[in-house]
Design a protein around this motif. Structure first.
Motif, PDB file in Angstrom:
ATOM      1  N   GLU A 105       0.839  -1.201   0.000  1.00 25.96           N
ATOM      2  CA  GLU A 105       0.000   0.000   0.000  1.00 25.96           C
ATOM      3  C   GLU A 105       0.877   1.255   0.000  1.00 25.96           C
ATOM      4  O   GLU A 105       0.605   2.225  -0.714  1.00 25.96           O
ATOM      5  CB  GLU A 105      -0.897  -0.003   1.232  1.00 25.96           C
ATOM      6  N   PHE A 106       1.937   1.217   0.785  1.00 26.85           N
ATOM      7  CA  PHE A 106       2.856   2.353   0.850  1.00 26.85           C
ATOM      8  C   PHE A 106       3.535   2.568  -0.500  1.00 26.85           C
ATOM      9  O   PHE A 106       3.701   3.703  -0.953  1.00 26.85           O
ATOM     10  CB  PHE A 106       3.888   2.101   1.944  1.00 26.85           C
ATOM     11  N   GLY A 107       3.918   1.483  -1.167  1.00 24.16           N
ATOM     12  CA  GLY A 107       4.537   1.592  -2.473  1.00 24.16           C
ATOM     13  C   GLY A 107       3.626   2.262  -3.485  1.00 24.16           C
ATOM     14  O   GLY A 107       4.061   3.120  -4.271  1.00 24.16           O
ATOM     15  N   ALA A 108       2.343   1.890  -3.474  1.00 25.36           N
ATOM     16  CA  ALA A 108       1.385   2.507  -4.400  1.00 25.36           C
ATOM     17  C   ALA A 108       1.231   3.996  -4.106  1.00 25.36           C
ATOM     18  O   ALA A 108       1.147   4.828  -5.017  1.00 25.36           O
ATOM     19  CB  ALA A 108       0.037   1.795  -4.302  1.00 25.36           C
ATOM     20  N   LEU A 109       1.205   4.344  -2.830  1.00 23.48           N
ATOM     21  CA  LEU A 109       1.102   5.744  -2.421  1.00 23.48           C
ATOM     22  C   LEU A 109       2.325   6.540  -2.907  1.00 23.48           C
ATOM     23  O   LEU A 109       2.200   7.646  -3.438  1.00 23.48           O
ATOM     24  CB  LEU A 109       0.979   5.814  -0.903  1.00 23.48           C
ATOM     25  N   LEU A 110       3.508   5.969  -2.701  1.00 24.74           N
ATOM     26  CA  LEU A 110       4.737   6.640  -3.129  1.00 24.74           C
ATOM     27  C   LEU A 110       4.755   6.846  -4.638  1.00 24.74           C
ATOM     28  O   LEU A 110       5.168   7.908  -5.125  1.00 24.74           O
ATOM     29  CB  LEU A 110       5.952   5.828  -2.691  1.00 24.74           C
ATOM     30  N   ASP A 111       4.332   5.849  -5.383  1.00 21.96           N
ATOM     31  CA  ASP A 111       4.333   5.960  -6.839  1.00 21.96           C
ATOM     32  C   ASP A 111       3.376   7.048  -7.300  1.00 21.96           C
ATOM     33  O   ASP A 111       3.694   7.822  -8.212  1.00 21.96           O
ATOM     34  CB  ASP A 111       3.965   4.618  -7.466  1.00 21.96           C
ATOM     35  N   ARG A 112       2.218   7.135  -6.664  1.00 24.67           N
ATOM     36  CA  ARG A 112       1.285   8.216  -7.016  1.00 24.67           C
ATOM     37  C   ARG A 112       1.911   9.576  -6.713  1.00 24.67           C
ATOM     38  O   ARG A 112       1.767  10.525  -7.495  1.00 24.67           O
ATOM     39  CB  ARG A 112      -0.023   8.063  -6.233  1.00 24.67           C
ATOM     40  N   HIS A 113       2.601   9.662  -5.593  1.00 29.68           N
ATOM     41  CA  HIS A 113       3.214  10.931  -5.207  1.00 29.68           C
ATOM     42  C   HIS A 113       4.313  11.326  -6.192  1.00 29.68           C
ATOM     43  O   HIS A 113       4.441  12.500  -6.559  1.00 29.68           O
ATOM     44  CB  HIS A 113       3.775  10.818  -3.791  1.00 29.68           C
ATOM     45  N   LEU A 114       5.099  10.365  -6.641  1.00 29.42           N
ATOM     46  CA  LEU A 114       6.154  10.659  -7.620  1.00 29.42           C
ATOM     47  C   LEU A 114       5.577  11.288  -8.882  1.00 29.42           C
ATOM     48  O   LEU A 114       6.180  12.196  -9.471  1.00 29.42           O
ATOM     49  CB  LEU A 114       6.909   9.381  -7.989  1.00 29.42           C
ATOM     50  N   GLN A 115       4.430  10.817  -9.303  1.00 24.79           N
ATOM     51  CA  GLN A 115       3.848  11.298 -10.558  1.00 24.79           C
ATOM     52  C   GLN A 115       3.350  12.740 -10.477  1.00 24.79           C
ATOM     53  O   GLN A 115       3.059  13.342 -11.508  1.00 24.79           O
ATOM     54  CB  GLN A 115       2.740  10.346 -11.008  1.00 24.79           C
ATOM     55  N   THR A 116       3.301  13.288  -9.259  1.00 22.18           N
ATOM     56  CA  THR A 116       2.972  14.705  -9.109  1.00 22.18           C
ATOM     57  C   THR A 116       4.218  15.574  -9.225  1.00 22.18           C
ATOM     58  O   THR A 116       4.124  16.797  -9.122  1.00 22.18           O
ATOM     59  CB  THR A 116       2.288  14.978  -7.755  1.00 22.18           C
TER      60      THR A 116
END
Length: 248
Positions: A105-116
């Motif tokens: 779950e944390f990995g998915a959150l981090l990946d979304r944040h990177l795309q910003t």
């Protein structure tokens, strides 16, 4: 030491970096109620001490930190710092396995944040590397503004300095009086020849428009010519072999 999962933690057995068992759950409860700067600061040094030391409480805190991470920079950074150092904990593999779902779950959150394309891009990128169990690169990867990697030539064992940044992209012998001498230009890896973690890192950086990071990765996972013997070797392979952290 007992195992834990995201729902039930025996905090009486989860001592922090100062060997206390009561303060971390109190602080977590406080930051869950309000964004308390002093509480976050104390949590930071109780959960990640002097850059590399973790405690059972550090890993036990991950589920609660991840729940806060979507809306809290402090929670995201602290959870990332714990993940980056997880390989150094003697029970890290077992404890991380117990939190596999929350880490995903944390990995998915981090990946979304990177795309910003956030201001804390590199911090987030390194945390995502740790989530993907690339602990070595999570701990050593820089922004390629002025990065140096020291390694030994695998053929003649001479000490080689690899520079990737504003001062150039080269292999050299470091002389403490003359500076970097006998420089040899690095040979970056073409995108189509990258593989494994190098390819993944490069593709994420390209996806997010981080040209400097992508170019640095292509050099880091490219080749260098030894200034001593003239042999050619893959930089990342030799640097990782000499420095890679191993989960114990």
């Amino acid at each position: 030491m007992g195992r834990f999962n995201a729902g039930v933690v025996n905090w009486a057995r989860m001592y922090d970096c100062y060997s206390d068992v009561d303060r971390v759950p109190e602080l977590l409860a406080l930051v869950e109620r309000e964004d308390d700067a002093e509480a976050w600061t104390e949590l930071g040094y109780r959960l990640v001490l002097e850059h590399d030391l973790l405690s059972p409480a550090s890993l036990a805190s991950l589920p609660r930190l991840v729940r806060l991470a979507e809306g809290s920079t402090q929670a995201r950074h602290l959870a990332g710092a714990i993940m980056e150092r997880a390989a150094s904990h003697h029970d890290g593999d077992e404890l991380l396995a117990d939190s596999a779902e929350v880490i995903a779950e944390f990995g998915a959150l981090l990946d979304r944040h990177l795309q910003t394309r956030p201001a804390d891009y590199l911090v987030t990128f390194r945390a995502l590397l740790a989530v993907r169990e690339q602990y070595h690169w999570a701990n050593v990867l820089g922004d390629f503004a002025d990065d140096f990697y020291e390694l030994s030539c695998p053929h003649c064992m001479v000490e080689v300095t690899i520079a990737i940044g504003g001062h150039g992209r080269y292999a050299a012998i470091r002389d403490w009086h003359l500076g970097d001498i006998e420089r040899r230009d690095l040979r970056p890896s073409p995108a189509e020849e990258l593989s494994g973690v190098g390819r993944w890192m490069y593709e994420i950086a390209v996806r997010d428009g981080k040209a400097v990071l992508a170019e640095g990765i292509s050099h880091l996972f490219g080749k260098a010519e030894c200034p001593g013997c003239g042999s050619v070797f893959t930089i990342a392979d030799e640097y990782e072999a000499a420095n890679c952290l191993v989960l114990r």
